[in-house]
Design an enzyme around this catalytic site. Structure first.
Site, mmCIF file in Angstrom:
data_model
loop_
_atom_site.group_PDB
_atom_site.id
_atom_site.type_symbol
_atom_site.label_atom_id
_atom_site.label_comp_id
_atom_site.label_asym_id
_atom_site.label_seq_id
_atom_site.Cartn_x
_atom_site.Cartn_y
_atom_site.Cartn_z
ATOM 1 N N GLU A 179 -36.385 -19.481 29.820
ATOM 2 C CA GLU A 179 -35.561 -19.428 28.615
ATOM 3 C C GLU A 179 -34.568 -20.591 28.545
ATOM 4 O O GLU A 179 -33.386 -20.405 28.261
ATOM 5 C CB GLU A 179 -34.841 -18.075 28.553
ATOM 6 N N HIS A 423 -39.358 -0.386 26.613
ATOM 7 C CA HIS A 423 -39.148 -0.133 28.040
ATOM 8 C C HIS A 423 -38.472 -1.342 28.666
ATOM 9 O O HIS A 423 -39.153 -2.269 29.114
ATOM 10 C CB HIS A 423 -40.474 0.091 28.765
ATOM 11 N N HIS A 492 -41.518 -8.897 27.489
ATOM 12 C CA HIS A 492 -40.445 -9.895 27.450
ATOM 13 C C HIS A 492 -39.965 -10.231 28.864
ATOM 14 O O HIS A 492 -39.921 -9.368 29.733
ATOM 15 C CB HIS A 492 -39.292 -9.394 26.588
ATOM 16 N N GLU A 493 -39.605 -11.475 29.041
ATOM 17 C CA GLU A 493 -39.171 -12.035 30.333
ATOM 18 C C GLU A 493 -40.280 -11.979 31.390
ATOM 19 O O GLU A 493 -40.014 -12.196 32.573
ATOM 20 C CB GLU A 493 -37.907 -11.343 30.888
ATOM 21 N N GLU A 517 -33.446 -14.550 19.871
ATOM 22 C CA GLU A 517 -32.203 -13.985 20.398
ATOM 23 C C GLU A 517 -31.189 -15.067 20.751
ATOM 24 O O GLU A 517 -29.984 -14.852 20.652
ATOM 25 C CB GLU A 517 -32.475 -13.097 21.617
#
Lengths: 710, 710
Positions: A179, A423, A492-493, A517
């Protein structure tokens, strides 16, 4: 599986010392493979007669393995090889993705499989090259054999020797995050820029070298070749980074370690992922390439009828911006899930995932043709979820008291939409795996068919990294378990994708880069979305969560950050950032102020029968036309950087003799991503094949066009 | 859970500077607690006026936590404390264990809770001491508070300052194994003996200090005090070792690290395990003590009706000895479970867990009153299970083709016995947790009610250790999940027990020491079983798997190892090695040759209403009498080391005026563990209270007596 006596018979075969050459079907790419004087596997690659990869060595260092027989304690797969055999073949097929940018994909390559024999250790490996018109893929294959049974990778040493000081769009190599802001520099400038390029504020940072970069790495040579290095089908193997020798301009692979520093524990028969080098003198070819999907295995799911492209909105952006919260109470410095009576705690009043608000989002989705509503913060545990290295952080089944799981799902279904599960694992993967089956059962019980997973913070088991072999296994395990429950996954991530969505098409999206984001965390650069399709999107679609119409967050919150794009730029992303999962990320009340522009988000498809990249230059602009699945309608989008762009859209792709109702959403003449982002003009007309649209994109702007067949 | 403003009110309380003293109920043990000039918590302990623990400091080093607010980056809980409050109290209750050595257990102690305030960090901890007649327990308690919320333990620094160069029975401190031969040396001699004491051949070895030892550590002072250091209730905390300063004779705690080298990740409110120091001038008190059970929490299972003491035999010893195999085929150098058609592979013919053999064991158990039959090697994956660091090693549900899961369970049930499940995890705990629910469901489906688990080899997640906080959490997780399925657990190679079987009585056994299997791996010393009850058994029962009648393995196999005990010594172990789970480990055909002696194994109970330790000296001899649960029958066993022993058994414990049919199984006059192990004499007579049995135990021998009330 081969017998253990497999090798015995091979010992008596004559050893060849060939060098092999294989060309792409159109002959423009040439791959040469040989073994050098020290027995090192070596390859080089040209495109239209120009060197793309100079002679580069291949191989792996193996670690000492205390359990292996002493004979193999110190060993490597780097040198001392002889070519025992070479097999060439041609492959040509077409296949239909479950979802995608085109209805069919052609998989056409010439192959060279070099069988290599290492007499010192009496071991055999295979290096397999596939040469496409748009690039090459190659991988290591380790047949089952007595002398190479279990082995531990200390490092993979795959070289990619560049032939000049190319311009590169790069992210710092990091074991835990992707990121960062993309840097655009010459290769020789990476070292000097490295420290400033690291996102030191990320929840988990682990850089390893001042010239280490991530893939997909997009480059452009000084003479105009576009070169992209990535990987395909990274399955139960550590994610690859590239470490640059900035004297020789040679990249060497650098794998993500586990907690012990080792890079991989292997059992034969097995393979490495494919290492890919795409090349063209036309930047558009970088975007239309299917090389990475083609190098992945065909779909392994028997039934894919439950997988569907999805447009969604969600209770999300207001929390990212800081206007409301995921968590429910401020009563405790930390919580233990089994010790709290959630009915008794005092709510702080800023909990977003409450019944009233979720109903409003459901209504908004139903009223506007969106399929699903994501709700984050619905489940207990958000009070101390982040950055505490907390194992038992969530149970994934217990809602906060103000979130009525049954009533809200019932209401959504009644209105024809679904809730989209969330989640967040907090990177406590052990805890997630312990609860996964219950969590998926709960989703089945209430009618969820998709889950957004998250991996914020340092991994548990502690010491592991987001992109290690074991974590890559974990992500795949979740996708496989979800498939058993007919659940789509948007992760995500997690590790950057390598085309696994071909094999497991319920992996409908992911993050693995700086998404929308960050517009609330200081902002993305205007050129960010003109780079991502060349880099992050090579391996699979991104849940970029576009659609921010009110770019100045201070208009409605205390957040002073602002999104660096125009409103029409936001619309363009639904086309330029391909994904079968597209969010309308802004608040319903913001869309209500711009319903004429929002109409495009309502209209635009997210699954396609065809895609044509019309214009492209990394970091500058991308223009693409796509034909909506199962229709004759086309949509066109263009996005540019802070310089603006004058797009020329030739409507050659329309059906001959047919008329189309064309709606153009373009930046106003005075539009600018910083000073006037909400200036736009909507124009309607009728067009036909051969017409040309000349559209001016403002700085940080873009355009969107719908073309509805009459 | 306390509120986050808890501490605010405390800031205004006066700070006390008391030192506290608390005595045991009988007054013989005195515990003094104080804070020294540097604010270090300090305790000392005496027994009948003699120093047991000289002044010793208490506290913990905390690790830098990159995620904690900067204020707490470098910190400790070692010094700078003030005593804010001291609370003394008395506790006296009796409780009934689900199974055990006695029908009721008295829990009687005096308590001192010292509330400590560390002004520098504005933090509070509590150190709680419980003083029993047979020793002390103390622990650290960390209340929830703003300034101590999440923290990471770098090391616990609990000191135990010995007052002399005691004799100690010790194992090398090791993060991964407890399967060494016990060493008997002075404390000052540990360093010199250390290297030779390590079991370097174990599948996983990780020593940390040349004076590091394990607990329970049994010692004897030169003036005859028996001192034992261990821990109780080690829950979600790393297992403690002791590191000796052999100049000052002071032990300091040394916790087992995780893969990152950290020792514990804590969230308040929480506590450490209890640290225990038992003391007496009578060695028998070391064996009869219930201090460790008493320091554990009461039973947490609502229903314990399904938990039952068990005698079992099993398809096991012949594989340990090497006569037959766990695995089924030699066709592959390694296997991948999802790629093998087990019906098609070629069996090598030495697979032990086959239908015919298991039926024979079922018949043997049914014919001889044994409750269950363990079958190891029933499930696919044993071809390459050990020491490969293989993740997907077993699925725990797929039998080999020659093991008919349904038919064998049906047959066992028809014959009134059960099969006992086996789950070797190969230390791939992630894989085990992924399959655990399916594995337990399978057990429920086929009627298994107990499982033997195993943890051979290095842990996966890689880098972790067998005795770390996360692994201790894993073992407990398995016990808890098993309890949900009404399954008893017997865990091999897991962490040494600390009395958790009180709280989770389905944890019916464990290994965690060198068991009978080592008689096939070079042999255990004759005194081994005269030490274990003082050390390993302090925390809970051991599945020692006694009952070897044919001690020379070369009599029936190619194994040249031999068991170093007489046949009567084997019988004695059913009494001296307390366990609710007792195996008859030898082959049915071996027992058939000695059915008169085997009668004792058939008769002996494995659950008790009363136990009396009659004679004991660590490493020399143990004599114990036990009253069978729910009967008036007693059983007496005596076991000695290589020196032999003349036991004097006064039958004072029998009911007055009652007669008992007494059967004595004793070594023959010429018996010897090496030269004549199978020499024994069986004598029957009638006895009454007050009679005395004088029984000569041969070198490496023992005796067993049954006393059936008329």
């Amino acid at each position: 599986m081969k017998r253990r006596f497999y090798l015995a018979s091979l010992l008596f075969l004559p050893l060849l010392a060939l060098a092999g050459t294989v060309k792409s079907p159109n002959g423009q790419i040439v791959l040469d493979f040989s073994v050098d004087g020290q027995g090192r596997p070596t390859y080089e690659m040209t495109y239209k007669g120009r060197a793309v990869v100079a002679p580069s060595h291949l191989g792996l260092e193996l670690a000492r393995d205390k359990h292996a027989s002493k004979k193999f304690e110190e060993t490597d797969l780097l040198a001392g090889f002889q070519i025992k055999d070479e097999q060439q073949s041609t492959f040509d097929e077409t296949w239909e993705p479950v979802w995608g940018e085109t209805k069919i994909i052609r998989n056409h390559y010439n192959e060279l499989a070099a069988v290599l024999w290492q007499p010192r250790e009496a071991r055999e490996i295979v290096i397999r090259f596939r040469v496409y018109d748009d690039g090459i893929g190659f991988r290591y294959e380790f047949p089952q054999q007595q002398n190479l049974n279990y082995f531990i990778i200390k490092e993979e040493k795959t070289q990619f020797a560049m032939t000049g000081d190319h311009t590169a769009w790069w992210l710092p190599g990091d074991y835990d995050t992707q990121e960062q802001k993309t840097q655009e520099t010459r290769l020789s400038e990476i070292r000097g820029r490295f420290h400033d390029a690291v996102n030191w504020d990320n929840s988990s940072v682990a850089v390893f070298s001042e010239t280490g970069v991530q893939t997909a790495l997009q480059m452009k040579s000084q003479d105009g070749l576009y070169i992209n290095i990535h990987e395909a089908a990274c399955l139960d193997y550590a994610t690859m980074h590239l470490d640059l020798n900035d004297t020789t301009m040679t990249f060497t692979s650098h794998l993500t370690p586990d907690a012990t520093g080792l890079k991989g524990c292997m059992q034969t028969p097995c393979t490495s992922p494919w290492r890919t080098v795409m090349v063209s003198d036309d930047a558009r070819d970088m975007l239309s390439s299917n090389l990475i999907l083609n190098l992945n295995e065909p779909c392994k799911l028997d039934d894919t009828s439950w997988i569907h492209p999805t447009k969604y909105c969600g209770v999300w952006w207001e929390m990212i911006v800081g206007k409301s919260n995921w968590h429910y109470t401020d009563d405790y410095p930390s919580v233990k899930l089994d010790q709290i009576d959630w009915q008794q705690v005092k709510p702080h009043g800023r909990h977003a995932a409450n019944n009233e608000k979720v109903r409003r989002y459901i209504d908004f989705a139903a009223d506007n043709g969106l399929n699903e509503v994501l709700v984050e913060g619905w489940n207990v545990g958000w009070e101390d979820w982040a950055n505490m290295w907390k194992r038992d952080v969530f149970d994934f089944v217990t809602p906060y008291p103000d979130f009525d799981l049954k009533a809200l799902n019932d209401y959504a279904h009644q209105r024809g939409v679904k809730l989209l599960m969330h989640h967040e694992t907090s990177s406590s993967t052990q805890n997630y795996e312990r609860h996964l089956e219950d969590a998926l059962n709960l989703m089945n019980r209430y009618g969820y068919d998709a889950v957004k997973t998250g991996y914020v913070g340092d991994i548990i088991p502690r010491g592991d990294h987001h992109f290690s072999q074991s974590m890559n296994n974990h992500y795949l395990y979740v996708v496989q378990q979800a498939a058993r429950h007919h659940v789509m996954v948007n992760s995500h991530e997690a590790t950057r994708p390598t085309g696994l969505c071909r094999t497991y098409p319920n992996l409908v999206g992911g993050e693995s880069a700086r998404g929308t984001e960050y517009e609330a965390f200081g902002g993305n650069n205007p050129d960010h979305t003109c780079i991502l399709p060349f880099t992050r999107l090579q391996g699979g679609p991104m849940d970029y969560t576009p659609g921010i119409f009110v770019t100045r967050l201070s208009e409605w919150s205390d957040n002073t950050s602002w999104a660096r794009l125009t409103l029409c730029g936001s619309l363009a992303l639904y086309l330029t950032m391909y994904s079968p999962l597209q969010m309308a990320a802004d608040l319903p009340e913001h869309y209500a102020r711009f319903m004429d522009a929002f109409q495009f988000i309502k209209d635009v498809a997210c699954d396609w029968d065809d895609s044509r990249y019309l214009e492209a230059e990394p970091g500058d602009y991308i223009t693409v036309a796509r034909k909506a699945k199962g229709t004759d309608n086309w949509f066109v989008g263009g996005k540019c950087d802070e310089q603006g762009h004058k797009a020329v859209v030739r409507l050659d792709f329309l059906d001959k003799g047919r008329k189309y109702d064309c709606t153009i959403y373009q930046d106003g003449k005075d539009a600018h991503y910083e000073t006037n982002p909400q200036s736009y003009v909507i124009t309607k007309k009728v067009v036909k094949q051969g017409d040309v649209l000349r559209l001016t994109e403002a700085p940080g702007g873009g355009f969107a066009v719908s073309l509805m067949a009459r």
